[in-house]
Scaffold this motif. Structure first.
Motif, PDB file in Angstrom:
ATOM      1  N   LEU A 101      37.668  23.630  21.799  1.00  0.00           N
ATOM      2  CA  LEU A 101      37.352  24.751  21.094  1.00  0.00           C
ATOM      3  C   LEU A 101      35.519  24.688  20.474  1.00  0.00           C
ATOM      4  CD1 LEU A 101      40.433  25.019  19.225  1.00  0.00           C
ATOM      5  CD2 LEU A 101      39.795  26.839  20.490  1.00  0.00           C
ATOM      6  N   GLU A 105      35.174  29.065  17.549  1.00  0.00           N
ATOM      7  CA  GLU A 105      36.088  29.785  17.691  1.00  0.00           C
ATOM      8  C   GLU A 105      37.315  29.831  16.535  1.00  0.00           C
ATOM      9  OE1 GLU A 105      36.390  31.863  20.332  1.00  0.00           O
ATOM     10  OE2 GLU A 105      35.379  30.763  22.039  1.00  0.00           O
ATOM     11  N   GLU A 106      36.472  30.056  15.204  1.00  0.00           N
ATOM     12  CA  GLU A 106      37.409  30.093  14.076  1.00  0.00           C
ATOM     13  C   GLU A 106      38.308  31.373  13.938  1.00  0.00           C
ATOM     14  OE1 GLU A 106      35.288  30.474  10.503  1.00  0.00           O
ATOM     15  OE2 GLU A 106      33.885  31.979  11.343  1.00  0.00           O
ATOM     16  N   VAL A 139      41.763  30.337  16.444  1.00  0.00           N
ATOM     17  CA  VAL A 139      42.361  29.018  16.347  1.00  0.00           C
ATOM     18  C   VAL A 139      43.836  29.115  16.226  1.00  0.00           C
ATOM     19  CG1 VAL A 139      42.826  26.753  15.249  1.00  0.00           C
ATOM     20  CG2 VAL A 139      40.393  27.344  16.030  1.00  0.00           C
ATOM     21  N   ASP A 178      38.087  20.175  18.628  1.00  0.00           N
ATOM     22  CA  ASP A 178      37.144  20.732  18.238  1.00  0.00           C
ATOM     23  C   ASP A 178      35.570  20.187  18.635  1.00  0.00           C
ATOM     24  OD1 ASP A 178      35.214  22.620  16.640  1.00  0.00           O
ATOM     25  OD2 ASP A 178      34.968  20.892  15.235  1.00  0.00           O
ATOM     26  N   SER A 185      31.854  22.249  16.468  1.00  0.00           N
ATOM     27  CA  SER A 185      31.665  23.620  16.027  1.00  0.00           C
ATOM     28  C   SER A 185      31.008  23.704  14.522  1.00  0.00           C
ATOM     29  CB  SER A 185      32.975  24.412  15.714  1.00  0.00           C
ATOM     30  OG  SER A 185      33.734  24.455  16.930  1.00  0.00           O
ATOM     31  N   THR A 197      35.910  26.169  12.505  1.00  0.00           N
ATOM     32  CA  THR A 197      36.926  26.090  13.738  1.00  0.00           C
ATOM     33  C   THR A 197      37.620  24.583  13.044  1.00  0.00           C
ATOM     34  OG1 THR A 197      35.637  27.075  15.440  1.00  0.00           O
ATOM     35  CG2 THR A 197      37.406  25.408  15.944  1.00  0.00           C
TER      36      THR A 197
END
Length: 385
Positions: free
Chosen positions: A31, A34-35, A38, A62, A65, A69
């Motif tokens: 990721l 991409e908060e 998730v 993660d 990020s 995220t």
């Protein structure tokens, strides 16, 4: 027979059994920013695998990020610690490194990877895992036949890139860029991912398994609802460079001198032929050749050819040193038959070391590995910052 104690760090990762169960599934999702995706992603995966006949775990990675995220990953782990684990990288290392970090943390004998943008459907995973097992495959690649992306910036470049990759690698797959893939972990761990290799994972897998054991299956694809795509036309140049590197390592890893030697001969032979023609014109026919552009061009071809041939010789020496140092093998064993006799003790030591690694504190942190893995119910649950 007495077994010698082997420290976990002395055992190559490829030799360590992934888990004690006959089959366990690890779902790895890298990721980056991409908060908003998730928590919905974690909920979708849990719903898709709720009726799974195999033990499973979701590993969220993660990749440094800049948004929240990492915080959302912690929330997902806290909500379902027995099913969800997190790996937080110190900074952004790229999708390939994040994927490798998740693979290193995985303990399943089957590993699934997918994107974290909610465009892949987790409900495709059980079906693909079952096919992998039924057909005894090592890799099953998703095929987004009905993509929900823009045509000019996403689909058209992807189609052209896929056709180029197939033409060069001769591994007939329709969608190399689909992140939804199912791997047999024992085979995947024979490959280390570096740079931007995630685009060519099927090609790299073909170096450690037969191409016949790599197949594809149509999967669902949804439009992106949250966040922004991390890909664009700029990746075209990276694909071309990575493709050249992939072809080199796939076909010439054990004999790099053949790669450079072919280029050298292709340059040197026409150059020597042109010099021979000029020598005939000078010595036999008495013509002046000093003012001919062909003379300089022929000399340049010969010099370039000699340089490539010398480079090939040097790479052959490096390859010999690499393989003979014992850090790599020129072959990989899929199975063994009968009693191995004297090898049994060494295998037992490896089994004990592998069990200590799974049940203990885990391997030392390093490049491509999560920092400070913990254990929860036999699975890693890393939450380093």
């Amino acid at each position: 027979m007495k077994l010698l104690a082997v420290p976990p760090e002395a055992v190559p990762p490829a030799c360590v059994p992934p888990d004690d169960v006959a089959l366990a599934l690890s779902v790895v999702v890298p990721l980056y920013d991409e908060e908003d995706n998730v928590l919905p992603l974690a909920a979708q995966v849990q719903a898709a695998l709720a009726a799974s006949p195999w033990p499973w775990q979701l590993i969220l990675v993660d990749d440094g990020s800049r948004d929240r995220t990492a915080a959302r990953i912690r929330d997902a782990v806290a909500a379902s610690p027995e099913r969800v684990a997190g790996v937080i990288l110190r900074r952004r290392f790229g999708q390939t490194a994040a994927m490798q970090a998740g693979i290193d943390a995985a303990r399943g004998s089957v590993i699934a990877t997918m994107d974290g943008d909610l465009q892949n459907d987790p409900h495709d995973i059980p079906r693909m895992v079952q096919r992998l097992l039924d057909e005894d495959l090592d890799l099953l690649v998703g095929w987004r036949r009905a993509r929900k992306d823009g045509f000019w910036l996403r689909r058209l470049p992807s189609v052209l890139a896929n056709r180029l990759i197939v033409a060069v690698t001769r591994l007939p797959l329709h969608d190399y860029g689909c992140s939804l893939k199912i791997y047999r972990a024992a085979v995947l761990r024979e490959v280390r991912l570096y740079g931007e290799m995630h685009r060519f994972i099927p090609t790299w897998m073909a170096t450690v398994t037969a191409p016949e054991r790599i197949r594809e299956e149509e999967v669902s694809h949804f439009p992106r609802l949250h966040g922004k795509s991390k890909y664009g036309l700029s990746r075209t140049f990276k694909v071309l460079l990575d493709l050249l590197a992939a072809v080199f390592f796939v076909h010439f890893r054990a004999s790099p001198g053949h790669f450079f030697g072919r280029i050298g001969l292709a340059c040197a032979f026409p150059g020597m032929l042109a010099l021979a023609m000029l020598a005939w014109a000078k010595l036999v026919e008495g013509e002046a050749i000093a003012n001919r552009p062909l003379l300089l061009f022929a000399l340049l071809l010969v010099v370039i050819g000699v340089q490539f041939i010398c480079t090939g010789i040097l790479t052959e020496m490096l390859a010999r040193t690499y393989f003979e140092a014992g850090t790599a093998r020129t072959y990989l064993v899929r199975d063994t038959l009968g009693t191995l006799g004297a090898i049994e003790g060494a295998q037992g030591a490896v089994q004990l070391a592998g069990r200590a690694r799974v049940d203990g504190a885990g391997p030392q942190a390093g490049p491509g590995r999560p920092d400070g893995p913990g254990e929860q119910g036999g699975w890693p649950a890393t939450e380093g910052a």
